[in-house]
Design a protein around this motif. Structure first.
Motif: not given
Length: 132
Positions: A57, A59, A68, A70-71
């Protein structure tokens, strides 16, 4: 008459400054990079192997946001890409095991800052090595 002219300039100036867009989605620039994983034993004394950070993942924080925006998951070869970004400042972070064993959660973050200064710009953060 002078007051009216001044009022018009204030309104126009406010309109132009309120139209400035902050860091985030909606542009045509990109931030990219690659995740590399170093896998250690439980005591972090022996390196068991190294490999691309598939499905890690990643971020992104837009500007001065506190969380955050978006990831994404890295591709099978560890590459990540955040597209369609506007001019501005960004922070990318990835979680890693804490090899110093000081963090109560056992995890720390590796961060990289990036600045997009022009349209259609690609900022390459290079390889970010994490511990697993």
């Amino acid at each position: 008459m002078r007051k009216n002219i001044l009022l018009v300039f204030i309104i126009i100036g406010t309109a132009f400054t309120s139209c400035q867009k902050e860091a985030g989605e909606g542009g045509n620039s990109t931030i990219t990079g690659r995740i590399w994983v170093r896998n250690y034993n439980a005591n972090f004394t022996q390196l068991n192997g190294q490999y691309a950070g598939a499905d890690e993942d990643v971020y992104i924080i837009y500007g001065d946001d506190v969380t955050y925006g978006d990831r994404q998951k890295a591709s099978p070869d560890g590459i990540f890409e955040f597209k369609y970004l506007r001019k501005g400042d960004y922070r990318i972070y990835i979680y890693s095991k804490d090899s110093t064993m000081q963090s109560p959660s056992g995890k720390v973050t590796f961060t990289r800052d990036a600045a997009i200064k022009s349209k259609k710009e690609t900022v390459d953060l290079g390889t970010i090595t994490i511990i697993n």
